[in-house]
Structures are given as C-alpha cells and as structure tokens.
Enzyme design. Structure first.
Site, short mmCIF file in Angstrom:
data_model
loop_
_atom_site.label_atom_id
_atom_site.label_comp_id
_atom_site.label_asym_id
_atom_site.label_seq_id
_atom_site.Cartn_x
_atom_site.Cartn_y
_atom_site.Cartn_z
N PHE A 42 0.84 -1.19 0.00
CA PHE A 42 0.00 0.00 0.00
C PHE A 42 0.88 1.24 0.00
O PHE A 42 1.83 1.34 0.79
CB PHE A 42 -0.94 0.01 1.21
CG PHE A 42 -1.99 1.07 1.12
CD1 PHE A 42 -3.05 0.95 0.24
CD2 PHE A 42 -1.91 2.22 1.89
CE1 PHE A 42 -4.01 1.93 0.13
CE2 PHE A 42 -2.86 3.21 1.79
CZ PHE A 42 -3.91 3.07 0.91
N ASP A 70 1.06 -4.63 8.91
CA ASP A 70 -0.08 -3.74 8.68
C ASP A 70 -1.31 -4.63 8.53
O ASP A 70 -1.40 -5.44 7.60
CB ASP A 70 0.14 -2.90 7.42
CG ASP A 70 -0.99 -1.90 7.18
OD1 ASP A 70 -2.09 -2.07 7.72
OD2 ASP A 70 -0.77 -0.95 6.40
N TYR A 122 -11.52 1.96 9.79
CA TYR A 122 -12.66 2.31 8.94
C TYR A 122 -13.02 1.26 7.90
O TYR A 122 -14.00 1.44 7.18
CB TYR A 122 -12.44 3.67 8.26
CG TYR A 122 -11.13 3.82 7.52
CD1 TYR A 122 -10.96 3.31 6.25
CD2 TYR A 122 -10.09 4.52 8.10
CE1 TYR A 122 -9.77 3.46 5.57
CE2 TYR A 122 -8.89 4.69 7.43
CZ TYR A 122 -8.73 4.15 6.17
OH TYR A 122 -7.54 4.31 5.51
N LYS A 123 -12.29 0.18 7.82
CA LYS A 123 -12.62 -0.86 6.85
C LYS A 123 -13.54 -1.89 7.51
O LYS A 123 -14.69 -1.62 7.79
CB LYS A 123 -11.34 -1.48 6.29
CG LYS A 123 -10.42 -0.49 5.59
CD LYS A 123 -9.21 -1.16 5.01
CE LYS A 123 -8.15 -0.17 4.54
NZ LYS A 123 -8.60 0.72 3.47
N ARG A 136 -11.96 -4.28 -7.57
CA ARG A 136 -11.92 -4.96 -6.28
C ARG A 136 -13.32 -5.09 -5.70
O ARG A 136 -14.14 -4.19 -5.81
CB ARG A 136 -11.08 -4.19 -5.26
CG ARG A 136 -9.65 -3.99 -5.57
CD ARG A 136 -8.90 -3.47 -4.33
NE ARG A 136 -9.61 -2.38 -3.64
CZ ARG A 136 -9.23 -1.89 -2.46
NH1 ARG A 136 -8.20 -2.39 -1.82
NH2 ARG A 136 -9.89 -0.89 -1.90
#
Length: 415
Positions: A129, A200, A225-226, A374
């Site tokens: 990322f 991560d 937040y995911k 995705r």
C-alpha cells in the site's frame, strides 16, 4: 469447502442458515444497494448515529469539558484498543487506538529501528500500500545514519532476511490482490535472524482471525474504517508485544504519551507501557463511532466469520467465471481460499468504466490502477444472495457493453 450456491434459490437458502445472518440487521445498508467495498469503507452500524448524537448532544453539548472525566473520554484509546485486542490475538494492554495508520506506522517503524542498533536494512515489498512505502522512504531519509530500504518480491522476502535486517514491514493482506502472507512463517524467519516484524493489518482486522502473539510478531498497525466499521477517517490502532514495552522509544512525543500529562511539565517523560505511543488529544467523535462498530464483534466467532468469507469470495470467483467466461476478466487474487483475504480482484483493461457502470447499477466495489476491480466481502453484512445478484448485474453490463459509455470513463477524484 461445501458446494456453493449457483442459483438465486440456493443463495437465499444459504443465507437463511447462515450463523451470521442476524449481524446484517445491525447495519444501515441503502435500499437497492449491494455493498462490496467493505475493504475500503465499512457500512455504518445502525447504533452509530444514536451513539454520536449522545456524544454530541449530551457529552459535548451538556457535559462540555467535564466529559473527559464524566464520560471517560480520557480512556478511549485504551478502551477501544482492548476491544480490538481479541480480533488480532493480543492482550488488552498491548493495543491502543490512536492517530492514523500512517502516523502509527512511522512511530513504530522508527522505534523498531532504534531498538536495532548496528542493523542497516528495512525490508518490504513492491506494490505494498503506497502510504506504507512512503512512510518507510521518509523514515529512511530522515535518519542520520540512513538505513537501506530493501524492496523485494513477496516470494523472496523470507530468504532475504539476515543478521543485518533491522525490520521487516509487510501488509498481511495485499490491498490490490487480496493475497494473504503466511504471517507465522515470515515472522519466524525474522525472529530467527534477530529482525523485528511489523505487520499492517488494515485489510485483516475484523475480516479474518489474526494471532499476533501466537506467531511471535513484534509490532502491528491497522485502520478502523474498513472491516471494523468505524466510519470514514476513523482512528487507527497500534500494537506492540508486551516484551518490547520497556525498550520502546517512539519519536513523536506528545502530551497524551507523557507520564503525567496534566502536570504540564516542560520536559518529556514517557508514560509506562504502551501509553507512550499516544501523541495528541483523542478525536472523541471518531473514537466513539469506532467503539460502537467494535461492539458488534463481541459475540462473533472469528473462525465462523472466516469460513463465511472464504465461501463468499469463492462463490464470487466461480460465478464470474461461469457467467462471464469471455468477458476478459483475469483473476488477480489467489485461487486458493486459504491464501486470500476477504476480497476478490480481477484485472480488466476497461476496469474503471466497468466499475462505474456497476456502481451506477447499485453494486459498489472500487477500482485500483492500472486495471484492478476490487470487491470486498465483509461477512457481517454481505450475503450469498448479494453475490449472486452482483454477478448477474455484472454479466448484464458485459453482455450489452453498458460500460462502454463516455460518462463511465470520466475519472473521479476518488476511484
């Protein structure tokens, strides 16, 4: 894996006997929407709006500054961290909710390098990322004795770890492909060479079981937040194994990480334990929303959640390949369910336009350059009927080339 539904009737029957089926009722899902983007932003729990009203209208409006004590705002980082702990295989006092993933990554990576004097290498992988790589690049650039940032393909990392390696930093589930690293094996190799291991967990926490202590990891970060459903920009978390707490020395010294923050002394004295990782004042609204999202995991068996995740992703892959065999989709995710997180990604040269057409039809996923579409399957609220219907809509878009419309080629600021 048991046979997966191939018809609408079979999908509905599978949903009816899903042990997590009641979890869906705890979320606000807009009408006529199939939400397959929980790996980017989770759905809002229904309880969140009421909780935020309470914080705003009572604790802030009426309680004012007294609420740091009366509503226990002061202990939100520890309280929320303790709720995250069982989801990642940690002890309650090893996790703190604070800051953003990027800031926490900087703090812990810098602390790790300081703990490894004489070692020169930080190892990560290409295509990780972007913020993770940027943080490591900036860290290396800022240190007086600049460590060497080594970027290697995933399959070469374990063999490259050596006695000169200070830190190995990887994302557990790859954000584009959904590929799942073997956390235990890579961590074991790092420890065998005396390197520290930082994970991560942004695409893992809340989507699959993680056992940081069980595999002997050293540090971890992740976002709220995911899959944790804390809301846009929700605070992140930091984890450090208890064996490192006394040696920890993170570089962003702030008053919340001071041993006595309200003594207001001129000189910094770090708090004991992990609390020194705190920096500035807690964002109470965001923290309260995240805490509400985490409550929904209290009675969830993560093994059951993982099994459903694997079934949803496998159903999606099989359905796309059955319904759209000549549409040009190339699977970007691992085919083995054990090797992927809770998402499915496909390559397609017209990926952006296809995703915009899907969103226009109520199927929300996302696009990652240059050609990845995705789909994130959050098992708490995504069902087998969702998967069936999403693929049928995708098939219709491909059959009739609905994606080939100029309005779907207009790039938005956020893809």
């Amino acid at each position: 894996m048991t046979a997966l539904p191939t018809t609408l009737e079979e999908a509905r029957a599978r949903d009816a006997r899903d042990p997590l089926r009641t979890s869906r009722d705890q979320f606000h899902i807009p009408a006529d929407t199939i939400y397959l983007d929980g790996n980017s932003l989770g759905c809002m729990p229904k309880a969140t709006a009421a909780r935020l009203r309470q914080v705003v209208e009572q604790e802030w409006a009426e309680g004012l500054i007294r609420s740091w004590n009366d509503a226990d705002w002061i202990n939100l980082p520890q309280r929320v961290g303790a709720r995250i702990a069982p989801l990642i295989g940690a002890e309650p006092d090893e996790v703190l909710m604070t800051d953003s993933t990027s800031i926490n990554l900087y703090k812990l990576a810098a602390a790790a390098v300081r703990m490894q004097p004489g070692r020169r290498r930080i190892i990560t992988e290409p295509g990780n990322f972007p913020t993770d790589r940027y943080i490591l690049q900036g860290l290396a650039d800022s240190l007086q004795e600049q460590p060497e940032l080594v970027t290697l393909p995933a399959e070469q990392i374990a063999d490259a770890i050596d006695e000169d390696t200070a830190l190995v930093m990887l994302t557990h589930v790859h954000y584009k492909s959904g590929r799942l690293h073997d956390m235990a094996a890579i961590t074991q190799q790092a420890r065998a060479c005396g390197a520290l291991m930082l994970w991560d967990l942004s695409h893992s926490a809340g989507a699959l079981p993680v056992d940081l202590n069980g595999c002997g990891a050293d540090m971890a970060v992740g976002c709220g937040y995911k899959y944790l459903n804390g809301g846009p920009g929700a605070p992140a978390f930091a984890w450090v194994a208890k064996r490192h707490h006394e040696r920890l020395n993170q570089p962003i010294w702030g008053w919340f990480g001071h041993a006595s923050p309200f003594a207001m002394s001129d000189d910094y004295v770090p708090a004991e334990g992990l609390r020194q990782v705190l920096t500035g004042t807690t964002a109470v609204l965001g923290a309260s929303a995240l805490e509400t999202g985490l409550v929904l995991f209290a009675d969830i068996d993560m093994a059951v959640l993982r099994r459903k995740s694997q079934q949803l992703t496998q159903q999606f892959i099989e359905a796309v390949e059955r319904r759209c065999p000549k549409a040009g989709f190339e699977l970007a995710s691992p085919r083995d369910p054990e090797m992927r997180g809770s998402q499915v990604s496909f390559h397609h040269p017209e990926g952006y336009a296809i995703m915009q057409a899907l969103i226009d039809r109520g199927v929300i996923g996302d696009f990652r350059a240059p050609d990845i579409i995705r789909f994130g399957m959050a098992p708490l609220y995504v069902g087998f009927e969702d998967i069936h219907n999403a693929v049928e809509i995708l098939g219709d878009i491909m059959d009739y080339r609905h994606w080939d419309d100029p309005r779907y080629r207009q790039r938005n600021a956020v893809t």
